[in-house]
Design a protein around this motif. Structure first.
Motif, PDB file in Angstrom:
ATOM      1  N   ILE A  39      12.443 -11.057  -6.645  1.00  0.00           N
ATOM      2  CA  ILE A  39      11.985  -9.698  -6.967  1.00  0.00           C
ATOM      3  C   ILE A  39      10.703  -9.377  -6.214  1.00  0.00           C
ATOM      4  O   ILE A  39      10.534  -8.275  -5.667  1.00  0.00           O
ATOM      5  CB  ILE A  39      11.788  -9.570  -8.488  1.00  0.00           C
ATOM      6  CG1 ILE A  39      13.130  -9.669  -9.207  1.00  0.00           C
ATOM      7  CG2 ILE A  39      11.104  -8.245  -8.813  1.00  0.00           C
ATOM      8  CD1 ILE A  39      13.011  -9.668 -10.719  1.00  0.00           C
ATOM      9  N   VAL A  40       9.780 -10.333  -6.136  1.00  0.00           N
ATOM     10  CA  VAL A  40       8.532 -10.098  -5.420  1.00  0.00           C
ATOM     11  C   VAL A  40       8.799  -9.855  -3.940  1.00  0.00           C
ATOM     12  O   VAL A  40       8.223  -8.945  -3.324  1.00  0.00           O
ATOM     13  CB  VAL A  40       7.576 -11.288  -5.629  1.00  0.00           C
ATOM     14  CG1 VAL A  40       6.395 -11.202  -4.680  1.00  0.00           C
ATOM     15  CG2 VAL A  40       7.091 -11.329  -7.066  1.00  0.00           C
ATOM     16  N   VAL A  41       9.701 -10.650  -3.355  1.00  0.00           N
ATOM     17  CA  VAL A  41       9.999 -10.490  -1.928  1.00  0.00           C
ATOM     18  C   VAL A  41      10.694  -9.166  -1.670  1.00  0.00           C
ATOM     19  O   VAL A  41      10.323  -8.412  -0.747  1.00  0.00           O
ATOM     20  CB  VAL A  41      10.850 -11.678  -1.427  1.00  0.00           C
ATOM     21  CG1 VAL A  41      11.381 -11.407  -0.023  1.00  0.00           C
ATOM     22  CG2 VAL A  41      10.033 -12.953  -1.440  1.00  0.00           C
ATOM     23  N   ASN A  42      11.711  -8.834  -2.455  1.00  0.00           N
ATOM     24  CA  ASN A  42      12.511  -7.635  -2.192  1.00  0.00           C
ATOM     25  C   ASN A  42      11.793  -6.343  -2.550  1.00  0.00           C
ATOM     26  O   ASN A  42      11.956  -5.334  -1.850  1.00  0.00           O
ATOM     27  CB  ASN A  42      13.838  -7.712  -2.961  1.00  0.00           C
ATOM     28  CG  ASN A  42      14.783  -8.744  -2.379  1.00  0.00           C
ATOM     29  OD1 ASN A  42      14.888  -8.880  -1.164  1.00  0.00           O
ATOM     30  ND2 ASN A  42      15.452  -9.493  -3.247  1.00  0.00           N
ATOM     31  N   GLU A  43      11.018  -6.339  -3.605  1.00  0.00           N
ATOM     32  CA  GLU A  43      10.440  -5.096  -4.095  1.00  0.00           C
ATOM     33  C   GLU A  43       9.006  -4.863  -3.637  1.00  0.00           C
ATOM     34  O   GLU A  43       8.530  -3.722  -3.711  1.00  0.00           O
ATOM     35  CB  GLU A  43      10.480  -5.077  -5.627  1.00  0.00           C
ATOM     36  CG  GLU A  43      11.885  -5.154  -6.194  1.00  0.00           C
ATOM     37  CD  GLU A  43      12.763  -3.973  -5.770  1.00  0.00           C
ATOM     38  OE1 GLU A  43      12.208  -2.871  -5.573  1.00  0.00           O
ATOM     39  OE2 GLU A  43      13.975  -4.171  -5.603  1.00  0.00           O
ATOM     40  N   LEU A  44       8.314  -5.904  -3.195  1.00  0.00           N
ATOM     41  CA  LEU A  44       6.918  -5.743  -2.801  1.00  0.00           C
ATOM     42  C   LEU A  44       6.653  -6.130  -1.352  1.00  0.00           C
ATOM     43  O   LEU A  44       6.069  -5.356  -0.588  1.00  0.00           O
ATOM     44  CB  LEU A  44       6.010  -6.556  -3.737  1.00  0.00           C
ATOM     45  CG  LEU A  44       5.964  -6.101  -5.195  1.00  0.00           C
ATOM     46  CD1 LEU A  44       5.067  -7.028  -6.003  1.00  0.00           C
ATOM     47  CD2 LEU A  44       5.470  -4.665  -5.298  1.00  0.00           C
ATOM     48  N   ARG A  45       7.100  -7.330  -0.975  1.00  0.00           N
ATOM     49  CA  ARG A  45       6.705  -7.823   0.342  1.00  0.00           C
ATOM     50  C   ARG A  45       7.530  -7.211   1.470  1.00  0.00           C
ATOM     51  O   ARG A  45       6.974  -6.907   2.533  1.00  0.00           O
ATOM     52  CB  ARG A  45       6.819  -9.351   0.366  1.00  0.00           C
ATOM     53  CG  ARG A  45       5.838 -10.034  -0.569  1.00  0.00           C
ATOM     54  CD  ARG A  45       5.962 -11.549  -0.516  1.00  0.00           C
ATOM     55  NE  ARG A  45       5.075 -12.182  -1.505  1.00  0.00           N
ATOM     56  CZ  ARG A  45       5.026 -13.481  -1.729  1.00  0.00           C
ATOM     57  NH1 ARG A  45       5.816 -14.318  -1.035  1.00  0.00           N
ATOM     58  NH2 ARG A  45       4.191 -13.982  -2.639  1.00  0.00           N
ATOM     59  N   VAL A  46       8.822  -7.048   1.279  1.00  0.00           N
ATOM     60  CA  VAL A  46       9.640  -6.449   2.346  1.00  0.00           C
ATOM     61  C   VAL A  46       9.252  -4.995   2.598  1.00  0.00           C
ATOM     62  O   VAL A  46       9.047  -4.600   3.758  1.00  0.00           O
ATOM     63  CB  VAL A  46      11.142  -6.599   2.016  1.00  0.00           C
ATOM     64  CG1 VAL A  46      11.982  -5.810   3.015  1.00  0.00           C
ATOM     65  CG2 VAL A  46      11.548  -8.055   2.053  1.00  0.00           C
ATOM     66  N   PRO A  47       9.127  -4.131   1.581  1.00  0.00           N
ATOM     67  CA  PRO A  47       8.667  -2.763   1.885  1.00  0.00           C
ATOM     68  C   PRO A  47       7.266  -2.705   2.473  1.00  0.00           C
ATOM     69  O   PRO A  47       6.966  -1.855   3.310  1.00  0.00           O
ATOM     70  CB  PRO A  47       8.748  -2.045   0.536  1.00  0.00           C
ATOM     71  CG  PRO A  47       8.831  -3.099  -0.487  1.00  0.00           C
ATOM     72  CD  PRO A  47       9.500  -4.267   0.159  1.00  0.00           C
ATOM     73  N   ARG A  48       6.401  -3.627   2.062  1.00  0.00           N
ATOM     74  CA  ARG A  48       5.063  -3.660   2.635  1.00  0.00           C
ATOM     75  C   ARG A  48       5.118  -4.033   4.114  1.00  0.00           C
ATOM     76  O   ARG A  48       4.393  -3.464   4.941  1.00  0.00           O
ATOM     77  CB  ARG A  48       4.207  -4.662   1.860  1.00  0.00           C
ATOM     78  CG  ARG A  48       2.781  -4.775   2.347  1.00  0.00           C
ATOM     79  CD  ARG A  48       1.947  -5.556   1.374  1.00  0.00           C
ATOM     80  NE  ARG A  48       0.551  -5.663   1.794  1.00  0.00           N
ATOM     81  CZ  ARG A  48      -0.453  -5.968   0.986  1.00  0.00           C
ATOM     82  NH1 ARG A  48      -0.217  -6.203  -0.292  1.00  0.00           N
ATOM     83  NH2 ARG A  48      -1.688  -6.036   1.442  1.00  0.00           N
ATOM     84  N   GLY A 169      -7.965   2.147   4.467  1.00  0.00           N
ATOM     85  CA  GLY A 169      -6.620   1.850   4.939  1.00  0.00           C
ATOM     86  C   GLY A 169      -6.067   0.583   4.327  1.00  0.00           C
ATOM     87  O   GLY A 169      -6.544  -0.514   4.613  1.00  0.00           O
ATOM     88  N   SER A 170      -5.080   0.724   3.462  1.00  0.00           N
ATOM     89  CA  SER A 170      -4.559  -0.432   2.741  1.00  0.00           C
ATOM     90  C   SER A 170      -3.064  -0.281   2.548  1.00  0.00           C
ATOM     91  O   SER A 170      -2.545   0.833   2.377  1.00  0.00           O
ATOM     92  CB  SER A 170      -5.248  -0.572   1.377  1.00  0.00           C
ATOM     93  OG  SER A 170      -4.694  -1.650   0.649  1.00  0.00           O
ATOM     94  N   LEU A 171      -2.354  -1.405   2.581  1.00  0.00           N
ATOM     95  CA  LEU A 171      -0.910  -1.448   2.313  1.00  0.00           C
ATOM     96  C   LEU A 171      -0.611  -2.012   0.934  1.00  0.00           C
ATOM     97  O   LEU A 171       0.545  -2.329   0.638  1.00  0.00           O
ATOM     98  CB  LEU A 171      -0.202  -2.308   3.369  1.00  0.00           C
ATOM     99  CG  LEU A 171      -0.366  -1.881   4.819  1.00  0.00           C
ATOM    100  CD1 LEU A 171       0.347  -2.863   5.747  1.00  0.00           C
ATOM    101  CD2 LEU A 171       0.160  -0.484   5.042  1.00  0.00           C
ATOM    102  N   SER A 172      -1.619  -2.121   0.100  1.00  0.00           N
ATOM    103  CA  SER A 172      -1.446  -2.737  -1.204  1.00  0.00           C
ATOM    104  C   SER A 172      -0.617  -1.843  -2.127  1.00  0.00           C
ATOM    105  O   SER A 172      -0.760  -0.608  -2.117  1.00  0.00           O
ATOM    106  CB  SER A 172      -2.817  -3.003  -1.836  1.00  0.00           C
ATOM    107  OG  SER A 172      -2.685  -3.545  -3.123  1.00  0.00           O
ATOM    108  N   ALA A 173       0.250  -2.492  -2.914  1.00  0.00           N
ATOM    109  CA  ALA A 173       1.047  -1.821  -3.956  1.00  0.00           C
ATOM    110  C   ALA A 173       1.914  -0.706  -3.396  1.00  0.00           C
ATOM    111  O   ALA A 173       2.094   0.339  -4.025  1.00  0.00           O
ATOM    112  CB  ALA A 173       0.145  -1.274  -5.062  1.00  0.00           C
ATOM    113  N   ARG A 174       2.492  -0.910  -2.228  1.00  0.00           N
ATOM    114  CA  ARG A 174       3.409   0.070  -1.646  1.00  0.00           C
ATOM    115  C   ARG A 174       4.843  -0.378  -1.903  1.00  0.00           C
ATOM    116  O   ARG A 174       5.151  -1.577  -1.848  1.00  0.00           O
ATOM    117  CB  ARG A 174       3.165   0.238  -0.144  1.00  0.00           C
ATOM    118  CG  ARG A 174       1.764   0.736   0.201  1.00  0.00           C
ATOM    119  CD  ARG A 174       1.531   2.104  -0.424  1.00  0.00           C
ATOM    120  NE  ARG A 174       0.223   2.642  -0.066  1.00  0.00           N
ATOM    121  CZ  ARG A 174      -0.838   2.624  -0.826  1.00  0.00           C
ATOM    122  NH1 ARG A 174      -0.761   2.057  -2.027  1.00  0.00           N
ATOM    123  NH2 ARG A 174      -1.967   3.162  -0.443  1.00  0.00           N
TER     124      ARG A 174
END
Length: 381
Positions: A39-48, A169-174
């Motif tokens: 879930i962390v990889v698919n929902e947070l890290r891949v879109p980031r 400029g941040s990519l956090s929580a995207r």
């Protein structure tokens, strides 16, 4: 570039909490793993990761468009009021408590970016002089940043933290919603960018030469700024102004292929921009874990000295290429004084001097002074 991108992508997807081994990444992404790691990889890290690639590509391409249109390697979105205007367009509704849907936020960013770019062109005389546009853009950017400071004074503590992190400029929580919101703007910007690339090569020749080739320099420069706004504003609305990517990526593309033109530099600049943002996001997420730092702080920290070094090395390489060519040209040209001396020795004295010498009268320049060659000729006769 490929190696750096692959290493950065693996680090972005694998490292962190929880840690996902590289051999499990493919299964976590493709098989729809429902565990915590999946879930962390698919929902947070891949879109980031995808958002970093898209944002970097847009900023790198926009930086090259601005530098080629204004014929100045220092022309970046941060110095033309475009990034500051887009940030102002996003921060103003947040501070003034104006609830806007997520789909409308890029419109507010585009409005702010168009405001900054339009003020720059209006004050500079609609882009008549590239240097005037750059100097005016720096002044407009300073004014917009002052307006942002006023908004930060008016904001409460929670909004102030959000604005501060956003402005760096941040990519956090995207999430995936942020990624899918960029596709409509890319469908408009990418075809315009492809059509704009040949015109950028003509603008490098100067306004007079461009007009001689049928390109109206002022309108082309205005169109280039519009395309840059469409590229920068949606990314700024989601990620904030990620600093100096538009400065570093074009210089990397020129450094690796200095003999190319804008048509070939454009895709490489977009690719290098994507690499820079993804590589900077890894230390932004992991360097001070569990606290995340903005990616824009790392791009500014590393991008400015790297860009200056690339400019210096590029100037030395151009001077080294011109040096042998210039010396070869000097060696290939006949020497004027040596040719004149040898010609005088081979062709003999002028006809007028010989005529006056035979008569024994003065020559055109005054009394004749018999030369050794004249005396020997008369003795023989």
């Amino acid at each position: 570039m490929v190696v750096l991108l692959a290493v950065s992508a693996f680090c972005a997807l694998s490292l962190g909490t929880p840690y996902v081994p590289p051999h499990r990444l493919a299964a976590a992404v493709l098989d729809g793993d429902t565990s915590l790691a999946g879930i962390v990889v698919n929902e947070l890290r891949v879109p980031r990761l995808l958002l970093g690639l898209i944002a970097g590509a847009c900023l790198g391409a926009a930086g090259l468009v601005l530098q080629e249109a204004l014929r100045n390697p220092l022309a970046v979105p941060e110095m033309l009021g475009v990034s500051s205007g887009a940030a102002l367009g996003v921060a103003a509704p947040l501070v003034l408590s104006l609830s806007l849907p997520a789909a409308v936020q890029p419109l507010s960013a585009i409005g702010g970016a168009a405001l900054g770019g339009g003020l720059t062109l209006l004050v500079a005389g609609l882009g008549r002089s590239p240097s005037a546009v750059l100097l005016t853009g720096a002044a407009v950017a300073a004014a917009l940043q002052a307006a942002l400071l006023v908004l930060m004074v008016m904001a409460d503590q929670l909004d102030l933290q959000l604005i501060y992190r956003y402005l760096l400029g941040s990519l956090s929580a995207r999430t995936w919603e942020d990624v899918t919101g960029l596709w409509p703007w890319l469908l408009v910007a990418v075809p315009a960018l492809v059509l704009c690339a040949p015109v950028l090569s003509v603008l490098r020749l100067g306004d007079e030469d461009a007009q001689a080739l049928g390109v109206r320099a002022q309108r082309a420069r205005l169109a280039a700024l519009v395309i840059a706004v469409v590229l920068i504003a949606p990314v700024t609305a989601v990620c904030g102004p990620v600093a100096w990517v538009g400065f570093l990526a074009p210089h990397l593309s020129r450094w690796f292929d200095p003999a190319a033109g804008a048509v070939r530099w454009l895709p490489w600049s977009a690719a290098w921009g994507a690499v820079v943002v993804v590589a900077a996001d890894v230390p932004a997420r992991l360097a001070l874990a569990p606290v995340e730092t903005p990616a824009g702080a790392w791009t500014a920290l590393l991008g400015v000295p790297a860009g200056v070094a690339l400019m210096r090395s590029g100037g030395r390489r151009q001077a080294a290429r011109r040096g042998p060519a210039a010396s070869a040209g000097v060696r290939g040209q006949p020497s004027g004084p040596r040719k004149a001396a040898s010609g005088a020795a081979d062709e003999g004295p002028p006809a007028g001097a010989s005529h006056h010498a035979h008569r024994g009268g003065p020559g055109p320049g005054g009394p004749a002074s018999p030369s050794p060659r004249t005396i020997r000729t008369e003795d023989v006769r």
